[in-house]
Design a protein around this motif. Structure first.
Motif, PDB file in Angstrom:
ATOM      1  N   TYR A 122       0.835  -1.200   0.000  1.00 13.95           N
ATOM      2  CA  TYR A 122       0.000   0.000   0.000  1.00 13.95           C
ATOM      3  C   TYR A 122       0.873   1.255   0.000  1.00 13.95           C
ATOM      4  N   GLY A 123       1.874   1.250   0.848  1.00 19.65           N
ATOM      5  CA  GLY A 123       2.763   2.403   0.939  1.00 19.65           C
ATOM      6  C   GLY A 123       3.555   2.616  -0.333  1.00 19.65           C
ATOM      7  N   ARG A 124       4.028   1.513  -0.945  1.00 22.67           N
ATOM      8  CA  ARG A 124       4.825   1.632  -2.167  1.00 22.67           C
ATOM      9  C   ARG A 124       3.970   2.132  -3.327  1.00 22.67           C
ATOM     10  N   VAL A 125       2.747   1.632  -3.421  1.00 20.28           N
ATOM     11  CA  VAL A 125       1.840   2.101  -4.475  1.00 20.28           C
ATOM     12  C   VAL A 125       1.505   3.574  -4.253  1.00 20.28           C
ATOM     13  N   ALA A 126       1.207   3.954  -3.015  1.00 21.29           N
ATOM     14  CA  ALA A 126       0.879   5.350  -2.704  1.00 21.29           C
ATOM     15  C   ALA A 126       2.038   6.270  -3.077  1.00 21.29           C
TER      16      ALA A 126
END
Length: 225
Positions: free
Chosen positions: A153-157
């Motif tokens: 989630y953090g990497r996509v964000a």
């Protein structure tokens, strides 16, 4: 690429070469050659040497690394005014990544000797190249941090936030439709996982996908990336 523009005219449009003196620009304009790369064609290839600096005039190219099984990770996207190949020229080592044209891309190509002369004769240009290398190093540090410390989630964000540009109201927007496959290659996850994350982000109103394919990023997305 317009045949009406001389090499000198084209050089003057490139920020990197705007620091050359008139005399230096004249010499370099005689040394550069213009090349056109078709969509999917490699400008440089990982593990090989080209002994040249490539400066994008039009189009778009992506920087990728691949393993022996053909799996790729997308490191960066380059556009007009960006340049590549300077690392290989400076340390005389093979290219650390492949750069492939995403669309038809026109470039100026400057040989090793001429580029080295630019750096030795023009301190301002050397400083710009150094700043460019530092910028890439900081980006690489951020990429390593993202892969090591953030979940998917953090990497996509973070990837979405890096792609976005402010609209007229200052709202971050990604104007073009985002390929889930490309996004997966950027964040080191499967396409299926990225698709699930994107769907979840949309349902939870972290992002809004418009009918045009553009993606609007909400302020709360910053907390994830």
């Amino acid at each position: 690429m317009s045949t009406m523009l001389s090499n000198l005219d084209l050089l003057r449009r490139v920020p990197l070469f705007s620091l050359l003196t008139a005399a230096q620009a004249e010499v370099i304009s005689d040394a550069v050659i213009k090349r056109r790369f078709k969509r999917g064609e490699a400008l440089v290839e990982q593990g090989r040497k080209s002994d040249a600096l490539f400066i994008l005039l039009t189009g778009r190219a992506r920087v990728v690394n691949a393993d022996g099984r053909g799996r790729e990770v997308i490191l960066a996207t380059l556009g007009p005014g960006d340049y590549l190949g300077e690392m290989s020229i400076i340390d005389n080592e093979p290219h650390s990544a492949t750069v492939r044209a995403e669309v038809q891309t026109d470039v100026l190509v400057l040989g090793r000797a001429e580029f080295a002369r630019c750096l030795t004769e023009n301190a301002s240009m050397s400083l710009v190249v150094m700043r460019g290398l530092v910028k890439r190093l900081r980006y690489a540090d951020r990429k390593i941090e993202s892969l090591a410390l953030l979940d998917v989630y953090g990497r996509v964000a973070r990837a979405l936030l890096e792609f976005a540009v402010p609209d007229t109201q200052g709202q971050p927007v990604i104007k073009e439709k985002i390929s889930r496959q490309d996004l997966a290659k950027m964040v080191g996850a499967s396409r299926e996982m990225v698709s699930r994350v994107m769907k979840d982000l949309e349902e939870r109103r972290f992002i809004e996908v418009l009918p045009s394919g553009a993606t609007v990023l909400k302020e709360r997305l910053n907390a994830l990336g």
